[in-house]
Design a protein around this motif. Sequence first.
Motif, PDB file in Angstrom:
ATOM      1  N   ASP A   1       0.805  -1.216   0.000  1.00  0.00           N
ATOM      2  CA  ASP A   1       0.000   0.000   0.000  1.00  0.00           C
ATOM      3  C   ASP A   1       0.842   1.271   0.000  1.00  0.00           C
ATOM      4  O   ASP A   1       0.305   2.371   0.128  1.00  0.00           O
TER       5      ASP A   1
ATOM      6  N   GLY B   1       2.862   3.315  -2.395  1.00  0.00           N
ATOM      7  CA  GLY B   1       3.127   3.455  -3.821  1.00  0.00           C
ATOM      8  C   GLY B   1       4.573   3.765  -4.138  1.00  0.00           C
ATOM      9  O   GLY B   1       5.133   3.243  -5.123  1.00  0.00           O
TER      10      GLY B   1
ATOM     11  N   TYR C   1      -7.762  -6.319   0.112  1.00  0.00           N
ATOM     12  CA  TYR C   1      -7.411  -6.053  -1.284  1.00  0.00           C
ATOM     13  C   TYR C   1      -8.490  -6.488  -2.285  1.00  0.00           C
ATOM     14  O   TYR C   1      -8.627  -5.882  -3.342  1.00  0.00           O
TER      15      TYR C   1
ATOM     16  N   ARG D   1     -10.067  -6.027  -7.610  1.00  0.00           N
ATOM     17  CA  ARG D   1      -9.360  -5.219  -6.612  1.00  0.00           C
ATOM     18  C   ARG D   1     -10.277  -4.140  -6.032  1.00  0.00           C
ATOM     19  O   ARG D   1     -10.998  -3.478  -6.776  1.00  0.00           O
TER      20      ARG D   1
ATOM     21  N   ALA E   1     -11.118  -0.579  -4.788  1.00  0.00           N
ATOM     22  CA  ALA E   1     -10.631   0.724  -5.225  1.00  0.00           C
ATOM     23  C   ALA E   1      -9.778   1.358  -4.130  1.00  0.00           C
ATOM     24  O   ALA E   1     -10.085   1.265  -2.943  1.00  0.00           O
ATOM     25  N   GLY E   2      -8.676   1.972  -4.547  1.00  0.00           N
ATOM     26  CA  GLY E   2      -7.845   2.733  -3.627  1.00  0.00           C
ATOM     27  C   GLY E   2      -6.790   1.945  -2.893  1.00  0.00           C
ATOM     28  O   GLY E   2      -6.071   2.507  -2.063  1.00  0.00           O
TER      29      GLY E   2
ATOM     30  N   GLU F   1      -2.700   0.097  -5.748  1.00  0.00           N
ATOM     31  CA  GLU F   1      -2.826   0.559  -7.134  1.00  0.00           C
ATOM     32  C   GLU F   1      -1.525   0.366  -7.913  1.00  0.00           C
ATOM     33  O   GLU F   1      -1.530  -0.104  -9.053  1.00  0.00           O
TER      34      GLU F   1
ATOM     35  N   ALA G   1      -0.788  -3.290  -8.627  1.00  0.00           N
ATOM     36  CA  ALA G   1      -1.693  -3.884  -9.608  1.00  0.00           C
ATOM     37  C   ALA G   1      -1.350  -3.501 -11.043  1.00  0.00           C
ATOM     38  O   ALA G   1      -1.975  -4.005 -11.985  1.00  0.00           O
TER      39      ALA G   1
ATOM     40  N   GLY H   1      -1.943  -0.803 -12.708  1.00  0.00           N
ATOM     41  CA  GLY H   1      -2.994  -0.084 -13.412  1.00  0.00           C
ATOM     42  C   GLY H   1      -4.233  -0.901 -13.715  1.00  0.00           C
ATOM     43  O   GLY H   1      -5.123  -0.430 -14.440  1.00  0.00           O
ATOM     44  N   GLN H   2      -4.346  -2.091 -13.169  1.00  0.00           N
ATOM     45  CA  GLN H   2      -5.503  -2.944 -13.437  1.00  0.00           C
ATOM     46  C   GLN H   2      -6.523  -2.847 -12.306  1.00  0.00           C
ATOM     47  O   GLN H   2      -6.193  -2.421 -11.197  1.00  0.00           O
ATOM     48  N   ASP H   3      -7.745  -3.293 -12.607  1.00  0.00           N
ATOM     49  CA  ASP H   3      -8.771  -3.321 -11.565  1.00  0.00           C
ATOM     50  C   ASP H   3      -8.827  -4.682 -10.888  1.00  0.00           C
ATOM     51  O   ASP H   3      -9.778  -5.009 -10.183  1.00  0.00           O
TER      52      ASP H   3
END
Length: 332
Positions: free
Chosen positions: A39, A41, A72, A98, A100-101, A104, A107, A109-111
């Motif tokens: 978490d 970044g 997650y 995933r 949201a928030g 990120e 991942a 850039g994926q959902d």
Amino acid sequence: MLLDGTLPASIARAVQALARGELLGLPTETVYGLAANADDGAAVARIFSTKGRPSNHPLIVHVADRAAAGHYAASVPDFAEKLMAAFWPGPLTLILPRRAGVAEAAAGGQDSVGLRCPAHPLAQQLLAACAAHQPPIRGLAAPSANRFGRVSPTTAEHVRQEFGDALLVLDGGACEVGIESTIIDCTRGVPVLLRPGVLDLAALARACGQSILSKEELPTQQPRASGTLLMHYAPQAPLRLMDARQLQTALDLLGGEDARIAVWARTPLRAASSRVLLQPMPDEAGAAAHALFAQLRAFDEAGARLIWVETPPPAAAWDGVRDRLQRAAAAP
């Protein structure tokens, strides 16, 4: 710097390093990972830059248990719950929607997000200590601790050789499994195999109550996943796969030439040149998986110019080893 995993102080030091946004060499039962707070970044970005890995190629997030996965995953299908119950902790990664928030950067850039609960006791101790830290570290993004596309590390010393003494590495001994986890995509309503490992597909299917489809059987848009590029796991020397007959023919054509060729084969072979390094491949798939990356690294360290490997048998038990070798052989 290598940290003795048998010392409680090593776990505490590792947690503090992760809390500061630093990277850590993490032992798992599959391979060693290059870990950071999933978490954070900025810390995850350091994983990508340190490995030389494209930032849109997602990382697997390691969690302590099913409850931690809820931080997650936005949802967990029933068949994925069954897979968790049967194979976690263990060498199984599940791709899930995933929340949201969270995670990120990990991942890519994926959902969706790839989640795994490692079975290595030191990884379990570290994840528990991370969860107890204030503020808690709920998961660790941890791809293999090597330069992008190269041979994965299965000992702490491999990681030290890769990144030097500046990186803290929690030494948990040699990895038991030796190749990366099986990856199952759980985002499309049915389980889809994205990467084979050592887990038996029939056992996976029995556990979740339905067939595990291949990528080819459901060729719709699928999430990117770790270790699924065509070229991956490559040693420094070019690697070529051949059957036993082709290997022996190639060795006979060499004659006594000083070719600096390394050979890993199940079939007994003969070589006229004393500079050909012949090493036996285990007959059992699990043992071959355990030895694979360490053997490729040993060939590189021995100065091999070419590496010739006997093609694994077509049996399903060899799918994980065959997958890694085919990707290694695809490198230019």
